[in-house]
Design a protein around this motif. Structure first.
Motif, PDB file in Angstrom:
ATOM      1  N   GLU A 153       0.841  -1.209  -0.065  1.00 54.17           N
ATOM      2  CA  GLU A 153       0.092  -0.027  -0.045  1.00 54.17           C
ATOM      3  C   GLU A 153       0.776   1.408  -0.052  1.00 54.17           C
ATOM      4  N   THR A 154       0.766   2.193  -1.011  1.00 55.27           N
ATOM      5  CA  THR A 154       1.564   3.352  -1.042  1.00 55.27           C
ATOM      6  C   THR A 154       1.625   4.109   0.059  1.00 55.27           C
ATOM      7  N   GLY A 155       0.156   4.445   0.644  1.00 54.94           N
ATOM      8  CA  GLY A 155       0.080   5.219   1.884  1.00 54.94           C
ATOM      9  C   GLY A 155       0.938   4.810   3.201  1.00 54.94           C
ATOM     10  N   ALA A 156       0.431   3.342   3.205  1.00 55.43           N
ATOM     11  CA  ALA A 156       1.418   3.083   4.435  1.00 55.43           C
ATOM     12  C   ALA A 156       2.753   2.780   4.172  1.00 55.43           C
ATOM     13  N   ARG A 157       3.319   2.495   3.124  1.00 53.99           N
ATOM     14  CA  ARG A 157       4.583   2.472   2.998  1.00 53.99           C
ATOM     15  C   ARG A 157       5.223   4.281   3.007  1.00 53.99           C
ATOM     16  N   ALA A 158       4.464   5.117   2.539  1.00 59.66           N
ATOM     17  CA  ALA A 158       4.959   6.277   2.517  1.00 59.66           C
ATOM     18  C   ALA A 158       5.117   6.650   4.199  1.00 59.66           C
ATOM     19  N   ASN A 159       4.235   6.415   5.048  1.00 60.29           N
ATOM     20  CA  ASN A 159       4.196   6.681   6.437  1.00 60.29           C
ATOM     21  C   ASN A 159       5.602   6.085   6.818  1.00 60.29           C
ATOM     22  N   GLN A 160       5.911   4.691   6.556  1.00 57.29           N
ATOM     23  CA  GLN A 160       7.055   3.962   6.910  1.00 57.29           C
ATOM     24  C   GLN A 160       8.362   4.815   6.619  1.00 57.29           C
ATOM     25  N   LEU A 161       8.321   5.085   5.265  1.00 62.87           N
ATOM     26  CA  LEU A 161       9.470   5.759   4.714  1.00 62.87           C
ATOM     27  C   LEU A 161       9.747   7.176   5.663  1.00 62.87           C
ATOM     28  N   TYR A 162       8.808   7.750   5.662  1.00 63.89           N
ATOM     29  CA  TYR A 162       8.778   9.258   6.427  1.00 63.89           C
ATOM     30  C   TYR A 162       9.422   9.293   7.575  1.00 63.89           C
TER      31      TYR A 162
END
Length: 423
Positions: A153-162
């Motif tokens: 999931e792009t949203g969940a992955r973006a949160n992790q990378l942030y």
């Protein structure tokens, strides 16, 4: 006198706010108990909060606290998992896990009528859990699946990378769990953590229509727990050396964006002004980012900015999911709106709309006794008092366009903002 219901009542901004202070009790084992009495509400909420201290865990065991907390309801020495579920359902009670970056624990929501029956069973979760192997295997399988889904999931992955960009992958706040971390969790790890590291600097927060004798019962149930006082210092964070962290997804139909940076703490004199700036930029549905990027250009369904609060660092983040290919366009528009607030004064009409929204939102955050104990907990754990909220209301009442412009110019430089794109 006849009430004219065709006219809305006059809007009045309160000059101050009166907040109920909780009573404080210190148990024999040093646990601080905070209680707000609600004589007209028979619902009872009890939270046992401990410090997470994830940075003290052995290498490869970062997920041990997560599994320990989520296994507390999977059986005790006297009750099976099914019996625990049936018991709490029978007494119209709900038990939830509290698992965050800095806090761990359990919460109980019940009624005054059933409180005496429910309390001992809730307390047993902190001393009698047995962590059955079969249930742990199920939990591990579920966690592996969740990790796999979140990676896609792009949203969940973006949160992790942030988080990884903001704190560093080796910091507890930047840690991203992988399947291998799940495999590295064993029952004995949970038992050891449960017995030696779960009750670190615990506090109890209670709201409800409870008598003195019932508060005494809570004290007696928890005063013999073995607690661990720990003043360990969190490690420093390592910000991602590049301004942009991107993860390309060939088949993705959208890109998830996260922009942000570290901020000043709540104790800083500019903190309240910072919340005003954040709100006008992207903190509510009438914000500059919504009007520009959602309503005018249609690049996204929603884009918001918010301020996160951690003991180590407060931080600011902008979040949006946009059509693939428009990521750079949207990021440029975010910077454009910041530049406008740096270079131009906010007009009086927009300023008044913002003030009215923030007043309403502020007051609504104290609309219930449960809200009040939560607000108290936030400032208490930050080493502050209710004065923080009184000062906040006073600032919202009188802030000017100069305040917004000064914050934009002082704290929001383009070269200091991290960019994360997944998609």
């Amino acid at each position: 006198m006849t009430l004219d219901r065709s006219k809305a009542p006059d809007f009045k901004i309160p000059e101050n706010i009166t907040l109920t202070h909780p009573t404080k009790h210190t148990l024999k084992n040093g646990i601080n108990l905070y209680f707000i009495h609600t004589p007209h509400i028979d619902a009872v909420k009890l939270e046992v909060i401990t410090e997470a201290n994830k940075h003290l865990l052995p290498p490869g065991k970062a997920l041990v606290p997560f599994f320990t907390l989520h296994m507390l309801l999977e059986g005790t020495k006297s009750m099976s998992s099914a019996e625990i579920d049936t018991f709490f359902d029978h007494y119209a009670s709900e038990v939830n896990v509290i698992s965050a970056f800095e806090q761990s624990g359990m919460s109980l929501l019940t009624t005054k009528k059933h409180f005496s029956e429910v309390l001992p069973v809730f307390r047993s979760l902190f001393t009698e859990a047995v962590f059955p192997e079969k249930e742990l295997a199920k939990r591990k399988s579920q966690k592996e699946l969740t990790i796999s889904i979140q990676r896609e999931e792009t949203g969940a992955r973006a949160n992790q990378l942030y988080r990884k960009a903001l704190f560093g992958q080796n910091h507890p706040y930047g840690f991203v769990g992988e399947e291998e971390d799940v495999k590295n969790v064993f029952r004995q790890d949970l038992v050891d953590f449960y017995q030696t590291s779960l009750m670190v600097n615990p506090e109890i927060y209670i709201t409800g229509n409870l008598s003195d004798s019932q508060i005494d019962a809570i004290s007696k149930n928890f005063e013999d727990l073995s607690v661990l006082e720990m003043n360990g210092t969190l490690p420093g964070y390592d910000i991602y050396p590049e301004r942009r962290l991107a993860e390309h997804r060939e088949k993705a139909v959208q890109s998830s964006l996260r922009l942000g940076q570290h901020l000043i703490p709540k104790t800083h004199p500019d903190y309240h002004a910072l919340t005003v700036f954040n709100t006008i930029l992207g903190g509510y549905f009438g914000s500059r980012l919504i009007k520009n990027i959602r309503e005018d250009k249609g690049h996204t369904y929603g884009i918001y900015s918010s301020i996160g609060s951690l003991r180590l660092s407060d931080y600011w983040i902008v979040m949006a999911d946009v059509q693939k290919g428009n990521a750079d366009l949207v990021i440029d528009e975010v910077y454009l709106e910041i530049e406008k607030l740096q270079q131009h004064q906010v007009g009086p009409d927009e300023l008044e709309t913002l003030r009215n929204y923030m007043i309403g939102h502020f007051l609504s955050s104290f609309s219930s006794a449960f809200d009040l104990i939560s607000r108290f907990k936030n400032v208490n754990q930050a080493g502050l008092s209710y004065d923080f909220y009184e000062d906040q209301l006073a600032f919202i009442r009188q802030f000017t366009s100069d305040d917004v412009q000064r914050i934009a110019q002082t704290y929001f430089r383009k070269d200091g903002i991290l960019e994360v794109i997944v998609g």
